[in-house]
Design an enzyme around this catalytic site. Structure first.
Site, mmCIF file in Angstrom:
data_model
loop_
_atom_site.group_PDB
_atom_site.id
_atom_site.type_symbol
_atom_site.label_atom_id
_atom_site.label_comp_id
_atom_site.label_asym_id
_atom_site.label_seq_id
_atom_site.Cartn_x
_atom_site.Cartn_y
_atom_site.Cartn_z
ATOM 1 N N GLY A 1 30.177 24.091 -20.590
ATOM 2 C CA GLY A 1 30.470 23.932 -22.069
ATOM 3 C C GLY A 1 31.247 22.554 -22.011
ATOM 4 O O GLY A 1 31.379 21.861 -20.942
ATOM 5 N N GLN A 2 31.856 22.327 -23.399
ATOM 6 C CA GLN A 2 32.539 21.073 -23.422
ATOM 7 C C GLN A 2 33.726 20.756 -22.656
ATOM 8 O O GLN A 2 33.461 19.638 -21.952
ATOM 9 C CB GLN A 2 32.829 20.948 -24.886
ATOM 10 C CG GLN A 2 31.811 20.794 -26.057
ATOM 11 C CD GLN A 2 32.236 20.586 -27.378
ATOM 12 O OE1 GLN A 2 32.431 19.518 -27.924
ATOM 13 N NE2 GLN A 2 32.407 21.720 -28.059
ATOM 14 N N ALA B 1 33.555 30.892 -23.607
ATOM 15 C CA ALA B 1 33.612 31.631 -24.686
ATOM 16 C C ALA B 1 32.473 31.956 -25.424
ATOM 17 O O ALA B 1 31.438 30.956 -25.332
ATOM 18 C CB ALA B 1 34.757 31.146 -25.632
ATOM 19 N N THR C 1 31.442 31.032 -28.622
ATOM 20 C CA THR C 1 31.973 30.039 -29.839
ATOM 21 C C THR C 1 31.179 29.847 -30.973
ATOM 22 O O THR C 1 31.631 28.831 -31.969
ATOM 23 C CB THR C 1 32.089 28.699 -29.201
ATOM 24 O OG1 THR C 1 31.115 28.145 -28.519
ATOM 25 C CG2 THR C 1 33.313 28.769 -27.992
ATOM 26 N N TYR D 1 35.371 35.858 -34.715
ATOM 27 C CA TYR D 1 35.635 34.821 -33.599
ATOM 28 C C TYR D 1 37.076 34.654 -33.342
ATOM 29 O O TYR D 1 37.550 35.031 -32.266
ATOM 30 C CB TYR D 1 34.982 33.479 -33.893
ATOM 31 C CG TYR D 1 35.340 32.397 -32.869
ATOM 32 C CD1 TYR D 1 35.173 32.295 -31.606
ATOM 33 C CD2 TYR D 1 36.449 31.442 -33.309
ATOM 34 C CE1 TYR D 1 35.434 31.420 -30.665
ATOM 35 C CE2 TYR D 1 36.850 30.471 -32.551
ATOM 36 C CZ TYR D 1 36.427 30.516 -31.353
ATOM 37 O OH TYR D 1 36.753 29.421 -30.140
#
Length: 294
Positions: A21-22, A72, A74, A137
């Site tokens: 992920g980021q 997560a 997202t 979310y």
């Protein structure tokens, strides 16, 4: 006389979820330069969060001292039609991780979101501001927070907002592409907050795990400043230099499956005070990220 040299203390073992992920990708770069830790980066194949029954067994294979939980679900709009999957990943899987930490004495550093708030505030949100998520979310991330606080006393939760990076999919990369492709774009002007460069957040997390003292609790982190998505888009355009016309529109003209908070600016004073964190201004970080892309 023979004296044995003291046995060097073993390096802390750090396990990072969501390694592709980021934030996970930025952590991989930053922790790769740190020699004081033994690091394990797990992606969704190595740690399938939707398979909650095997999570603790997988964690046990690595025996981490600290878990950085950056994984997560997202996809904010998609979560509205996949509530069970979003809850499994963001809440139930997080509960398994927190329970592992409780049973094995591991510390937990987890990422949460500004979407736990309803956006009705008109001043920067402190950590103890009332939570009231507007979408699935946000609700599943809030339930994950609750599980962490119930099971893992040595936890640090960092709520963040509007995350972008050179890695993954995000608003900045989408804007760069669309501003090159289109002649006109409409961007929402009445949702206020501050973006977070994932590199800055990851650096703060590294600083926290290197700090002399672990201070459990909830913290807020985003870049300094206040802006709308429209302001953000205009500044991206100024930095990349395109002729696309950007029109500000109200949220009512851009309906999405999931409601977004109208105001989710985070107050960063607690994390700055507790860990002596320096928070860069959002435009400086945006310039840095775009320069890294070109």
């Amino acid at each position: 006389m023979h004296t044995e040299s003291p046995t060097p203390s073993p390096r802390p073992r750090i396990l990072i979820t969501g390694s592709n992920g980021q934030v996970g990708s930025e952590l991989k770069e930053l922790l790769g330069k740190e020699e004081g830790f033994e690091t394990f980066f797990l992606d969704r194949k190595q740690l399938p969060l939707e398979q909650t029954l095997i999570i603790q067994d997988i964690l046990g294979m690595y025996e981490p001292d600290i878990i950085i939980h950056a994984a997560a679900y997202t996809a904010v709009d998609k979560a509205e039609s996949e509530p069970e999957l979003a809850d499994t990943v963001n809440h139930l899987a997080t509960e398994e991780i927190a329970q592992y930490c409780r049973m094995h004495g591991a510390k937990l550093l987890a990422i949460s979101t500004d979407y736990v708030f309803d956006g009705h505030s008109n001043e920067p949100l402190k950590e103890d501001a009332p939570t009231s998520p507007l979408n699935i979310y946000g609700l599943t991330k809030w339930k994950g927070e609750q599980a962490i606080q119930k099971w893992a006393p040595e936890n640090i939760i960092i709520r963040t907002s509007w995350v972008y990076s050179a890695y993954g999919n995000n608003f900045v990369k989408t804007m760069i592409r669309l501003l090159h492709e289109r002649e006109e774009l409409s961007v929402v002007h009445d949702q206020i907050g501050s973006p977070t460069y994932a590199r800055d957040l990851a650096q703060t997390m590294v600083d926290i795990i290197k700090a002399a003292k672990w201070h459990p609790g909830i913290y807020h982190y985003s870049n300094e400043g206040q802006l709308s998505w429209y302001d953000f888009a205009v500044n991206i355009q100024e930095l990349i230099g395109t002729t696309c016309r950007i029109t500000p529109i109200p949220t009512s003209q851009y309906p999405t499956l999931a409601k977004r908070p109208a105001y989710s600016l985070l107050d960063k004073s607690k994390i700055k005070r507790t860990f002596n964190v320096q928070v860069p201004f959002w435009l400086d970080s945006l310039k840095e990220m775009i320069a890294s892309e070109h």
